[in-house]
Write a protein that holds these residues in place. Structure first.
Motif, PDB file in Angstrom:
ATOM      1  N   ALA A  76       0.828  -1.208   0.000  1.00  0.00           N
ATOM      2  CA  ALA A  76       0.000   0.000   0.000  1.00  0.00           C
ATOM      3  C   ALA A  76       0.864   1.261   0.000  1.00  0.00           C
ATOM      4  O   ALA A  76       0.567   2.228  -0.718  1.00  0.00           O
ATOM      5  CB  ALA A  76      -0.933  -0.004   1.209  1.00  0.00           C
ATOM      6  N   VAL A  77       1.931   1.273   0.784  1.00  0.00           N
ATOM      7  CA  VAL A  77       2.837   2.423   0.810  1.00  0.00           C
ATOM      8  C   VAL A  77       3.464   2.629  -0.565  1.00  0.00           C
ATOM      9  O   VAL A  77       3.609   3.747  -1.057  1.00  0.00           O
ATOM     10  CB  VAL A  77       3.927   2.234   1.888  1.00  0.00           C
ATOM     11  N   ASP A  78       3.832   1.532  -1.209  1.00  0.00           N
ATOM     12  CA  ASP A  78       4.499   1.609  -2.506  1.00  0.00           C
ATOM     13  C   ASP A  78       3.555   1.969  -3.646  1.00  0.00           C
ATOM     14  O   ASP A  78       3.987   2.057  -4.805  1.00  0.00           O
ATOM     15  CB  ASP A  78       5.204   0.284  -2.817  1.00  0.00           C
ATOM     16  N   SER A  79       2.299   2.207  -3.340  1.00  0.00           N
ATOM     17  CA  SER A  79       1.392   2.710  -4.370  1.00  0.00           C
ATOM     18  C   SER A  79       1.689   4.160  -4.714  1.00  0.00           C
ATOM     19  O   SER A  79       1.264   4.647  -5.761  1.00  0.00           O
ATOM     20  CB  SER A  79      -0.069   2.579  -3.911  1.00  0.00           C
ATOM     21  N   SER A  80       2.412   4.852  -3.824  1.00  0.00           N
ATOM     22  CA  SER A  80       2.869   6.200  -4.158  1.00  0.00           C
ATOM     23  C   SER A  80       3.933   6.095  -5.242  1.00  0.00           C
ATOM     24  O   SER A  80       4.776   5.200  -5.219  1.00  0.00           O
ATOM     25  CB  SER A  80       3.443   6.899  -2.924  1.00  0.00           C
ATOM     26  N   TRP A  81       3.914   7.009  -6.185  1.00  0.00           N
ATOM     27  CA  TRP A  81       4.788   6.906  -7.353  1.00  0.00           C
ATOM     28  C   TRP A  81       6.231   7.286  -7.035  1.00  0.00           C
ATOM     29  O   TRP A  81       7.166   6.592  -7.401  1.00  0.00           O
ATOM     30  CB  TRP A  81       4.229   7.791  -8.457  1.00  0.00           C
ATOM     31  N   ALA A  82       6.443   8.398  -6.318  1.00  0.00           N
ATOM     32  CA  ALA A  82       7.803   8.871  -6.050  1.00  0.00           C
ATOM     33  C   ALA A  82       8.380   8.178  -4.821  1.00  0.00           C
ATOM     34  O   ALA A  82       7.690   7.987  -3.821  1.00  0.00           O
ATOM     35  CB  ALA A  82       7.805  10.383  -5.839  1.00  0.00           C
ATOM     36  N   GLN A  83       9.652   7.831  -4.904  1.00  0.00           N
ATOM     37  CA  GLN A  83      10.290   7.098  -3.819  1.00  0.00           C
ATOM     38  C   GLN A  83      10.275   7.876  -2.513  1.00  0.00           C
ATOM     39  O   GLN A  83      10.073   7.294  -1.453  1.00  0.00           O
ATOM     40  CB  GLN A  83      11.736   6.743  -4.208  1.00  0.00           C
TER      41      GLN A  83
END
Length: 540
Positions: A76-83
């Motif tokens: 879910a956290v990695d659904s954000s595009w920018a690292q």
């Protein structure tokens, strides 16, 4: 002999550029990025969590993801595009399955907000709302130690029986919308790159390939389903809650959480696409002049000037840090395919863009979906990224000054590892900027072409974060100062490209700001979305 050497050199440059993009994509897909840092709540049993999170767990079973559920939380956290936004770790993520469930979550957050409002310290944003999660602004849709409302399950795509509109869930990605509509022979005005989500783009403005025909994306929304601060669900349209309907066209997340958009649709048709790569070393001045002259003609009332089938030309100067060179990338689209698909449309053939020498070019006819997929390939998820924007009038000397500042910036950033730096010009023409339903973007009285100038930088090493961000901010401020000096500045800021330090509402105009302020007071009198919600741009 010299020309043969030069041709070999430019072909090699293109090969290197392609290799770099493929390598970056491979690195992103292989997960070569820092892992999410441990969260202090990760080891706490549910009964030790803050009361409002325990209430969310009790009221929304199966919809709250805690850090203790490591795999689901990481995904879910990695659904954000920018690292850098993946490294902002919330206390929990709430993933509602419909507007009713979201309303329950908002009621619980409102109770927490009310309790904090009675304290001595001012309320600091403790929840964030994420639809697509693409904006790389720090905390744009994530909040440290707070609650992230993830709208990704609200992703329906439902065409009306007569095909005139399509209802789209706010958590959908545009590429998935287009693929679904392909089967129905329809398309909607929406994003031009595959990673982009529906909610943020539509609420903040949005430019489509069809904007010259229909205007900003936000001006083509017929209605909205909205969860208000009290948890109630309403529909806003031209006839029901009309002031809310109006301010949602550019007003972002200041009034509630939009769960569904009903968008104007049209029959799908293939697009003509032309792409050129050219060396910047010896023709940057010519490229700027060609772009200026095109806008001057397209923004006039002269015959053959404005063409509603010609999408705004996108011209980027791309600095590739790894090999220390700069290229010009030009992207042209025409939305009405000619009888002879092998030929460049007359509109583009008669412009100065054809006079630019390029070492690589292609043009063909593609589906809308294919064009969006292709543009998205150069923007892999999981990279460190910052962007920013300003707006200038169509003045060639200001454009030249902006380009010179870009060159100075690349010199400052040349030691940054993995640097890729596109510096882009995009047009807003008076022939389309006010088409469609009225919005609150502040361009009502504008009668001249405007240029959106944007920086978009990716890099690999987190130790360079602050240096890159501060350098880009300073460069944009220098461009704005150069425009002011030539009286070619403009207050409008394209919100979709703005960063958290920018103030896009300053360009909306007094009347629009007044309307937004009054509407916010009416639908969110206690300021839940102004102060309790982190991320997004807040009203002055």
């Amino acid at each position: 002999m010299a020309s043969q050497i030069f041709t070999s050199y430019t072909i090699a440059v293109f090969v290197v550029l392609t290799s770099i993009l493929l390598l970056r994509r491979r690195q992103a897909s292989n997960g070569e990025q820092p892992a999410t840092k441990p969260h202090p709540l990760a080891s706490l049993p549910p009964e030790k969590l803050p009361n409002y999170i325990q209430t969310l767990l009790a009221e929304l079973p199966g919809s709250v993801i805690l850090q203790t559920d490591v795999a689901a939380f990481q995904q879910a956290v990695d659904s954000s595009w920018a690292q850098q936004n993946r490294e902002i770790v919330p206390a929990c993520i709430v993933r509602p399955c419909d507007a009713k469930q979201l309303g329950k979550a908002v009621k619980i957050l409102k109770l927490e907000y009310d309790s904090r409002s009675h304290g001595e310290s001012p309320v600091v944003g403790f929840f964030a709302v994420r639809s697509g999660g693409v904006n790389p602004g720090l905390g744009a849709s994530m909040v440290q130690d707070g609650v992230v409302i993830d709208l990704s399950l609200l992703c329906e795509v439902t065409p009306a029986v007569d095909g005139s509109t399509v209802t789209v869930g706010t958590g959908a990605k545009w590429i998935d919308v287009y693929k679904t509509l392909d089967e129905k022979g329809l398309v909607v005005m929406g994003g031009r790159s595959s990673p982009v989500g529906v909610g943020g783009l539509t609420l903040q403005g949005g430019i489509s390939f069809y904007s010259p025909r229909y205007g900003f994306v936000c001006s083509n929304a017929e209605s909205y389903e909205v969860v208000l601060a009290d948890g109630s669900v309403v529909t806003a349209s031209a006839s029901v809650h009309p002031e809310l309907w109006r301010v949602l066209k550019g007003g972002s997340n200041n009034f509630g959480i939009v769960t569904r958009f009903t968008l104007r649709s049209l029959p799908s048709a293939p697009l003509w696409v032309g792409v050129r790569f050219a060396p910047a070393a010896f023709q940057q001045a010519k490229a700027l002049k060609v772009y200026h002259d095109y806008l001057e003609h397209a923004g006039s009332n002269q015959p053959g000037g404005f063409d509603e089938n010609a999408a705004g030309p996108i011209m980027s100067f791309v600095y590739i840090g790894r090999i220390g060179i700069q290229l010009i990338a030009l992207h042209l689209v025409y939305t009405k395919v000619q009888e002879d698909e092998t030929k460049v449309p007359v509109h583009w053939r008669e412009t100065g863009f054809n006079s630019l020498w390029s070492f690589y070019r292609y043009s063909n006819v593609q589906s809308h979906t294919s064009v969006v997929e292709r543009l998205g390939r150069t923007a892999p998820a999981g990279t460190r990224h910052v962007q920013g924007t300003t707006t200038i009038r169509n003045d060639v000397q200001t454009m030249t000054a902006a380009y010179a500042i870009f060159c100075e910036t690349t010199t400052k950033l040349r030691q940054v590892k993995g640097l890729m730096f596109p510096f882009t010009f995009q047009a807003i023409l008076p022939g389309w900027m006010n088409k469609g339903h009225p919005n609150v973007l502040g361009l009502e009285g504008c009668t001249e072409p405007l240029i959106i100038v944007s920086c978009s930088v990716t890099w690999t090493d987190p130790k360079d974060d602050e240096f890159v961000r501060s350098t880009i901010r300073s460069s944009l401020e220098q461009i704005e100062a150069a425009a002011v000096a030539r009286k070619s500045d403009h207050p409008y800021r394209f919100m979709n490209y703005s960063m958290e330090w920018q103030r896009p509402y300053d360009g909306c105009g007094e009347e629009n700001l007044k309307l937004m302020g009054e509407t916010s007071q009416k639908y969110d009198p206690d300021g839940l979305f102004q102060r309790g919600c982190a991320g997004g741009f807040k009203l002055p």
